[in-house]
Design an enzyme around this catalytic site. Structure first.
Site, short mmCIF file in Angstrom:
data_model
loop_
_atom_site.label_atom_id
_atom_site.label_comp_id
_atom_site.label_asym_id
_atom_site.label_seq_id
_atom_site.Cartn_x
_atom_site.Cartn_y
_atom_site.Cartn_z
N GLY A 1 0.85 -1.18 0.00
CA GLY A 1 0.00 0.00 0.00
C GLY A 1 0.89 1.23 0.00
CD GLN B 1 3.94 5.82 2.33
OE1 GLN B 1 2.88 5.28 2.07
NE2 GLN B 1 5.04 5.12 2.57
CB CYS C 1 6.92 1.94 6.31
SG CYS C 1 6.17 3.43 5.64
CG LEU C 2 6.87 1.21 0.10
CD1 LEU C 2 5.92 1.59 -1.02
CD2 LEU C 2 7.93 0.24 -0.38
CG HIS D 1 1.34 0.74 7.61
ND1 HIS D 1 2.52 0.34 8.21
CD2 HIS D 1 1.70 1.57 6.60
CE1 HIS D 1 3.54 0.92 7.59
NE2 HIS D 1 3.07 1.66 6.60
CD GLU D 2 -0.50 1.96 3.34
OE1 GLU D 2 -0.18 3.14 3.10
OE2 GLU D 2 0.33 1.04 3.35
CG HIS E 1 1.61 6.40 5.75
ND1 HIS E 1 2.88 6.85 6.05
CD2 HIS E 1 1.75 5.08 5.46
CE1 HIS E 1 3.74 5.83 5.94
NE2 HIS E 1 3.08 4.75 5.58
NI NI Z 1 4.00 2.89 5.17
#
Ligand code: NI
Length: 203
Positions: free
Chosen positions: A49, A54, A107-108, A149-150, A153
């Protein structure tokens, strides 16, 4: 569609609360382009995701897509889904308790590291799709964790803020060496407990 640079932890733009998308702007080319870029960037980075902050866009949009993911082989498949202005509620079990589990997350925007966070295992929510149509959804198990998680953000939070113990932080390499086998058993137990782990949405 463009693969955009992913902001990395320390960038203040990851720490801001994102703004709701005005419904009248949703159909316009800038937002549609942004959604296409999010999908392209998530796929290119093999993410499960990604959220608009981000890639430096402070809007309440995230996308999720899980299928044969090399970063997260234990995650149940989730069809590509775009969430605009999402709301999330934690659901109780039949006995009134709230099911949760510790899950290793990555996480990216936090390259190279994973750590354990506690996530609710059953959630319900509502959002708009990319064309502005409202839908509701339910998610269980690891998929419920992915959505939390998303959503975090969009409120300027990273999984690092929610670690159950900072000593659970590990590089991906050391995760594979020291923690993966035990976590795969935990993840399988969660998947077995919530066999319909994928996202169900209506309409
Ligand atoms: Ni993340």
């Amino acid at each position: 569609m463009t693969v955009r640079p992913i902001l990395q932890v320390g960038d203040p733009r990851l720490r801001r609360v994102a703004r709701p998308v005005p419904v009248e702007a949703l159909g316009g080319p800038p937002i549609q382009q942004l959604i296409d870029d999010l999908i392209e960037t998530m796929h290119a980075a093999h993410g499960a995701g990604i959220a608009a902050p981000q890639i430096g866009e402070g809007l309440r949009i995230f996308v999720v897509h899980v299928r044969d993911n090399p970063r997260y082989p234990y995650k149940p498949p989730v069809p590509l889904t775009v969430f605009v202005n999402p709301q999330l509620t934690i659901l109780p079990e039949a006995d009134g308790r709230y099911a949760s589990a510790e899950i290793y997350e990555g996480c990216l925007s936090v390259p190279g590291l994973r750590g354990r966070v506690r996530r609710a295992l059953r959630v319900r929510g509502a959002a708009l799709d990319r064309h502005g149509a409202p839908f509701t959804f339910e998610a269980q198990g690891l998929t419920a964790g992915t959505l939390q998680h998303e959503l975090a953000h969009l409120d300027g939070r990273l999984f690092l803020d929610e670690l159950v113990d900072s000593r659970s932080l590990t590089t991906w390499e050391n995760f594979d060496l020291f923690h993966k086998a035990a976590f795969l058993r935990e993840a399988e137990a969660i998947n077995a407990r919530f066999p319909s782990g994928a996202l169900t949405r209506s309409p």
